[in-house]
Design a protein around this motif. Structure first.
Motif, PDB file in Angstrom:
ATOM      1  N   LEU A   1       0.814  -1.206   0.000  1.00  0.00           N
ATOM      2  CA  LEU A   1       0.000   0.000   0.000  1.00  0.00           C
ATOM      3  C   LEU A   1       0.855   1.267   0.000  1.00  0.00           C
ATOM      4  CD1 LEU A   1      -2.844  -0.967   2.515  1.00  0.00           C
ATOM      5  CD2 LEU A   1      -3.055  -0.651   0.047  1.00  0.00           C
ATOM      6  N   TYR A   2       1.948   1.232   0.762  1.00  0.00           N
ATOM      7  CA  TYR A   2       2.731   2.450   0.950  1.00  0.00           C
ATOM      8  C   TYR A   2       3.935   2.555   0.027  1.00  0.00           C
ATOM      9  CZ  TYR A   2      -0.017   4.174   4.786  1.00  0.00           C
ATOM     10  OH  TYR A   2      -1.062   4.678   5.523  1.00  0.00           O
ATOM     11  N   SER A   3       4.170   1.541  -0.794  1.00  0.00           N
ATOM     12  CA  SER A   3       5.279   1.638  -1.744  1.00  0.00           C
ATOM     13  C   SER A   3       5.051   2.746  -2.755  1.00  0.00           C
ATOM     14  CB  SER A   3       5.464   0.301  -2.475  1.00  0.00           C
ATOM     15  OG  SER A   3       4.310  -0.011  -3.252  1.00  0.00           O
ATOM     16  N   ILE A   4       3.790   3.090  -2.988  1.00  0.00           N
ATOM     17  CA  ILE A   4       3.477   4.121  -3.969  1.00  0.00           C
ATOM     18  C   ILE A   4       3.558   5.520  -3.385  1.00  0.00           C
ATOM     19  CG2 ILE A   4       0.992   4.162  -3.543  1.00  0.00           C
ATOM     20  CD1 ILE A   4       0.535   4.603  -6.486  1.00  0.00           C
ATOM     21  N   GLU A   5       3.518   5.641  -2.039  1.00  0.00           N
ATOM     22  CA  GLU A   5       3.411   6.975  -1.427  1.00  0.00           C
ATOM     23  C   GLU A   5       4.518   7.935  -1.841  1.00  0.00           C
ATOM     24  OE1 GLU A   5       2.617   9.195   2.826  1.00  0.00           O
ATOM     25  OE2 GLU A   5       2.770   7.014   2.758  1.00  0.00           O
ATOM     26  N   PRO A   6       5.788   7.512  -1.802  1.00  0.00           N
ATOM     27  CA  PRO A   6       6.834   8.485  -2.134  1.00  0.00           C
ATOM     28  C   PRO A   6       6.912   8.858  -3.604  1.00  0.00           C
ATOM     29  CG  PRO A   6       7.802   6.337  -1.663  1.00  0.00           C
ATOM     30  CD  PRO A   6       6.346   6.216  -1.385  1.00  0.00           C
ATOM     31  N   ILE A   7       6.245   8.091  -4.460  1.00  0.00           N
ATOM     32  CA  ILE A   7       6.407   8.354  -5.895  1.00  0.00           C
ATOM     33  C   ILE A   7       5.100   8.708  -6.601  1.00  0.00           C
ATOM     34  CG2 ILE A   7       8.502   6.994  -6.147  1.00  0.00           C
ATOM     35  CD1 ILE A   7       5.281   5.437  -7.304  1.00  0.00           C
TER      36      ILE A   7
ATOM     37  N   GLY B   1       7.608   0.192   3.241  1.00  0.00           N
ATOM     38  CA  GLY B   1       7.037   0.487   1.935  1.00  0.00           C
ATOM     39  C   GLY B   1       7.387   1.882   1.458  1.00  0.00           C
ATOM     40  N   SER B   2       7.320   2.851   2.372  1.00  0.00           N
ATOM     41  CA  SER B   2       7.646   4.224   2.012  1.00  0.00           C
ATOM     42  C   SER B   2       9.093   4.338   1.534  1.00  0.00           C
ATOM     43  CB  SER B   2       7.429   5.147   3.222  1.00  0.00           C
ATOM     44  OG  SER B   2       6.085   5.128   3.633  1.00  0.00           O
ATOM     45  N   ILE B   3       9.983   3.586   2.191  1.00  0.00           N
ATOM     46  CA  ILE B   3      11.399   3.630   1.805  1.00  0.00           C
ATOM     47  C   ILE B   3      11.639   2.821   0.528  1.00  0.00           C
ATOM     48  CG2 ILE B   3      13.722   2.914   2.491  1.00  0.00           C
ATOM     49  CD1 ILE B   3      12.975   3.583   5.350  1.00  0.00           C
ATOM     50  N   LEU B   4      11.082   1.617   0.466  1.00  0.00           N
ATOM     51  CA  LEU B   4      11.325   0.729  -0.670  1.00  0.00           C
ATOM     52  C   LEU B   4      10.835   1.334  -1.979  1.00  0.00           C
ATOM     53  CD1 LEU B   4      12.305  -2.095  -1.574  1.00  0.00           C
ATOM     54  CD2 LEU B   4       9.947  -2.893  -1.268  1.00  0.00           C
ATOM     55  N   GLY B   5       9.647   1.946  -1.957  1.00  0.00           N
ATOM     56  CA  GLY B   5       9.111   2.523  -3.180  1.00  0.00           C
ATOM     57  C   GLY B   5      10.031   3.582  -3.758  1.00  0.00           C
ATOM     58  N   GLY B   6      10.532   4.452  -2.890  1.00  0.00           N
ATOM     59  CA  GLY B   6      11.441   5.495  -3.356  1.00  0.00           C
ATOM     60  C   GLY B   6      12.745   4.943  -3.880  1.00  0.00           C
ATOM     61  N   GLN B   7      13.287   3.924  -3.205  1.00  0.00           N
ATOM     62  CA  GLN B   7      14.560   3.343  -3.628  1.00  0.00           C
ATOM     63  C   GLN B   7      14.440   2.631  -4.973  1.00  0.00           C
ATOM     64  OE1 GLN B   7      17.626   3.650  -2.134  1.00  0.00           O
ATOM     65  NE2 GLN B   7      16.561   5.159  -0.872  1.00  0.00           N
TER      66      GLN B   7
END
Length: 397
Positions: free
Chosen positions: A226-232, A354-360
């Motif tokens: 759910l949160y992998s998309i948040e940073p991008i 998720g917040s970190i992984l999505g951005g990386q």
């Protein structure tokens, strides 16, 4: 009205506001840090990440501790402690004089939290057995929708009332949660006479520990997805809608679409899990979510992305309540609070990861690869659940 229904209504409202309070700071954090006197862009980005993430990391550590306290002293007492504490701490964030005070208060917020753990434990233990799936499904809509809608609400409050209003409004709402909990929640709590166990002893007395671990990992993967998309999401929407002047609004709607869908579908999928078994709902939801994630990498407009995010919300709506139903049924009665505490910890870590992984992933392989990788993780989780847990869970659900 039956007691469990009244408790469910109050806990739903409380969890919804609590998760908004934990997530609404995301869109305003960089602006607030700049307001507090930090003007270097790199420093703002670094401090924003620390201030946002520290709450979830510390919450993951303290959730099992508050779960143990709920088993020992009662769930209502933990609800009152968490709501009053968060009301005061979040309200005080609006008076921060520098970024370091803000980070300390965010850390303290993570220590105090525990409202969600106590809510889930209360509803799981006091709801009639034939309605547990429906009740937990309804309750999960508060968690998911609060987490996903929170950033949009935070951004809206900042725009119309100013930065500090985000904290003042949320703190006030948490005080309302405290009052409604004190007045309306009823609990028939009988303290266990058994000795309090340490973590190692808890795991030794839990039957079917492998199944519990699988459920925890599933909770973690769901939040990560759910949160992998948040940073991008804002960058992706900007890429898809180059001519639009409302990128921020479209981004908020895109991110929140799955939360809206979960509100609609979760109670119905909770009822379905009561009827056909939670293990079937979990497996179907993981497969459907994994499949729906992939085409998000190939959309041509933000509206296509929004539609797929909505369908994703329909697919994942049954996951959290079904996981909670299984955890409830395979956990010893006197340890339910602590075990749900571990489950909430897995969710918080999934949110942070998720917040970190999505951005990386986006920075290394491109934005569209985030959706493919996340979909692959959900499908891999589905395969693991089927091979390692599906048949074993038949004895419980």
């Amino acid at each position: 009205m039956k007691i469990w229904k009244r408790n469910l209504i109050v806990c739903w409202f409380g969890m919804f506001v609590t998760l908004i309070g934990m997530s609404q700071i995301a869109p305003v954090m960089p602006l607030y840090i700049k307001y507090l006197g930090i003007h270097d862009t790199n420093s703002i980005e670094q401090l924003s990440g620390i201030a946002f993430g520290v709450t979830f990391v510390v919450s993951a550590v303290f959730s099992p501790i508050w779960g143990e306290a709920a088993d020992k002293y009662g769930r209502k007492l933990m609800l009152l402690r968490a709501s009053l504490g968060m009301s005061i701490v979040i309200f005080c964030m609006g008076f921060s004089h520098n970024v370091y005070q803000l980070i300390v208060l965010r850390l303290l917020q993570g220590v105090i939290t525990g409202y969600s753990t106590a809510c889930i434990t209360l509803i799981a233990t006091q709801t009639e057995r034939e309605h547990v799936g429906f009740a937990l499904g309804t309750l999960s809509t508060a968690s998911v929708s609060g987490s996903l809608i929170g950033p949009t609400i935070g951004g809206y409050l900042e725009e119309i009332l100013g930065l500090q209003s985000v904290f003042f409004v949320t703190g006030t709402l948490m005080m309302i949660v405290f009052i409604t909990t004190a007045v309306f929640v009823k609990e028939n709590f009988i303290p266990s006479e058994k000795r309090v166990l340490n973590i190692k002893e808890v795991w030794n007395v839990i039957p079917n520990r492998n199944l519990i671990v699988i459920m925890f990992v599933t909770s973690f993967v769901l939040q990560l997805a759910l949160y992998s998309i948040e940073p991008i999401v804002t960058v992706y929407v900007t890429e898809l809608a180059r001519s639009s002047e409302h990128v921020a609004l479209i981004s908020g709607l895109t991110f929140s679409a799955s939360g809206l869908a979960s509100i609609i579908a979760a109670p119905r999928l909770g009822k379905l899990s009561d009827r056909i078994g939670a293990r079937k709902v979990i497996l179907m939801a993981l497969i459907a979510a994994g499949i729906v994630f992939v085409p998000q990498a190939f959309v041509k407009s933000p509206w296509q992305l929004m539609l797929l995010r909505f369908i994703l919300g329909l697919a994942i709506a049954g996951l959290t309540p079904s996981v909670n139903v299984i955890v409830r049924k395979i956990s010893p009665e006197h340890l339910i609070g602590r075990i749900f505490g571990f489950s909430i910890s897995a969710q918080y870590l999934g949110t942070f990861s998720g917040s970190i992984l999505g951005g990386q992933i986006a920075s290394r392989f491109g934005i569209r690869s985030v959706f493919i990788v996340t979909g692959g993780l959900l499908l891999a989780n589905a395969f693991w659940v089927y091979k390692a847990a599906y048949r074993k869970l038949k004895a419980f659900v």
